[in-house]
Design a protein around this motif. Structure first.
Motif, short mmCIF file in Angstrom:
data_model
loop_
_atom_site.label_atom_id
_atom_site.label_comp_id
_atom_site.label_asym_id
_atom_site.label_seq_id
_atom_site.Cartn_x
_atom_site.Cartn_y
_atom_site.Cartn_z
N HIS A 289 0.81 -1.21 0.00
CA HIS A 289 0.00 0.00 0.00
C HIS A 289 0.85 1.27 0.00
N PHE A 290 2.13 1.14 -0.32
CA PHE A 290 2.96 2.34 -0.42
C PHE A 290 2.43 3.23 -1.56
N LYS A 291 2.37 4.52 -1.28
CA LYS A 291 1.84 5.49 -2.24
C LYS A 291 2.94 6.38 -2.82
N TYR A 292 3.93 6.71 -2.00
CA TYR A 292 4.97 7.66 -2.41
C TYR A 292 6.22 6.97 -2.95
N THR A 293 6.36 5.70 -2.64
CA THR A 293 7.58 4.95 -3.00
C THR A 293 7.20 3.67 -3.72
N ALA B 44 2.29 5.36 10.95
CA ALA B 44 3.70 4.99 10.89
C ALA B 44 4.05 4.44 9.51
N GLN B 45 3.18 3.59 8.98
CA GLN B 45 3.41 3.03 7.64
C GLN B 45 3.45 4.14 6.60
N LYS B 46 2.59 5.12 6.74
CA LYS B 46 2.53 6.23 5.79
C LYS B 46 3.80 7.08 5.84
N LEU B 47 4.31 7.34 7.06
CA LEU B 47 5.51 8.15 7.17
C LEU B 47 6.73 7.43 6.60
N ILE B 48 6.85 6.15 6.86
CA ILE B 48 7.97 5.38 6.30
C ILE B 48 7.91 5.41 4.78
#
Length: 360
Positions: free
Chosen positions: A116-120, A283-287
């Motif tokens: 579910h990574f959005k930015y990476t 936390a998952q979103k920030l990573i």
């Protein structure tokens, strides 16, 4: 003020009026704090200092603007982290620390939600830094640093074998103390003839025997990155193991320092989210945000560190690549520290170091 202690009167004394007006002044501040508590947040363990100053502008504030999630960095020691995790009273969501430190709590770390990574793009993360329950943040190196008033690129010890030979190549030496979290056992074994690709598992008796050989030539075992650079800058050590990020800052400040990159060891600063985190989704979103190409490449330029993604590394200027570990330089002249070995054996190393310090 509770009803059990407040007794209404027909007249209000000056002291009572001050109490009431004081409470009225405090009330808005309490409201602000409560509103902040209600805001979406993520709490991250951080090294603090200049590191946080950079990341506040580069990562935390843009992340909050993008997501509405407030980032709260907390600088704390490994000992305090360990006590918190052992007690089960989890106040942190993310740990930002050396991977060999993180792995001592492997059972407490949450699986990373790469899907579910959005930015990476998870496929962009270099495989040596990507794991199920932790992921690289940046890389730095343990290198051979030297004072240019004593050595130049031709005269400095060419490798750790030469570094150990302080009689053949005179000059004061320094190495890392156990208090840094990891004394230079790998360099001791390289000096004793062990190939870079055969270091692990580390042979502790052989490593300490090698350290005994060089101990008479060591002016000091340094206990912090700042001290190692200070010693090199002032000439208290002519050549020393030193963290690349630290010595590069010294060089930028005009100190008479240089680096020999041969046989450097690469360390990974990593992220992990705790299973019992109160804000695990955040936390998952920030990573995810921290691993984006823009963040990775910009942080490298500000911290003199290596990125952990392929596109970020390719985006670096040739000048910056010359200053950091990673890429062809590390493939040809360095090795990756075995975090799993250190996580399992750090306590044993500490005990052996204590015995060696007393007896050698």
């Amino acid at each position: 003020m509770s009803n059990s202690t407040f007794k209404p009167k027909n007249t209000i004394s000056r002291r009572s009026m001050l109490k009431i007006t004081g409470a009225a002044l405090v009330a808005p501040m309490i409201w602000v704090k409560n509103s902040e508590a209600a805001q979406e947040r993520v709490v991250i363990r951080s090294p603090g200092g200049a590191y946080d100053d950079i990341r506040k502008k580069l990562i935390y504030e843009p992340f909050t603007k993008e997501t509405g999630i407030r980032v709260i960095p907390v600088a704390t020691t490994t000992a305090k982290l360990h006590a918190m995790i052992r007690s089960g009273n989890i106040e942190l969501d993310i740990i930002d620390n050396d991977d060999s430190v993180l792995l001592q709590w492997a059972d407490e770390l949450a699986a990373l939600d790469y899907a579910h990574f959005k930015y990476t793009d998870p496929a962009d993360i270099l495989p040596e830094y990507k794991h199920d329950n932790y992921v690289g943040n940046f890389v730095y190196a343990d290198v051979m640093g030297y004072n240019t008033g004593k050595f130049n690129s031709a005269s400095v010890p060419a490798n750790w074998v030469d570094f150990w030979d302080y009689k053949k190549i005179p000059g004061t030496r320094a190495l890392a103390d156990v208090d840094t979290g990891g004394p230079n056992l790998e360099f001791a074994l390289l000096a004793d003839g062990v190939p870079m690709d055969k270091l692990y598992p580390l042979d502790l008796p052989r490593a300490f025997k090698a350290l005994s050989r060089i101990k008479p030539g060591i002016s000091k075992f340094w206990t912090s990155g700042a001290l190692s650079v200070q010693m090199l800058s002032t000439g208290d050590a002519d050549v020393s193991s030193v963290w690349s990020t630290r010595i590069l800052k010294g060089m930028e400040s005009g100190a008479p320092l240089a680096i020999n990159w041969n046989q450097h060891s690469v360390h990974v600063q990593a992220y992990a989210a705790l299973k019992k985190a109160k804000n695990l989704e955040n936390a998952q979103k920030l990573i995810d945000f921290c691993l984006s190409k823009e963040v990775q490449s910009k942080f490298s330029s500000l911290w003199n560190s290596g990125p952990v993604t392929e596109t970020a590394y390719k985006a670096l200027t040739p000048e910056l690549r010359e200053k950091i570990p990673g890429g062809d330089r590390t493939r040809e002249h360095g090795f990756l520290l075995d975090a799993n070995w250190w996580a399992k054996n750090r306590n044993e190393v500490g005990k052996e170091w204590a015995k060696w310090s007393l007896n050698s």
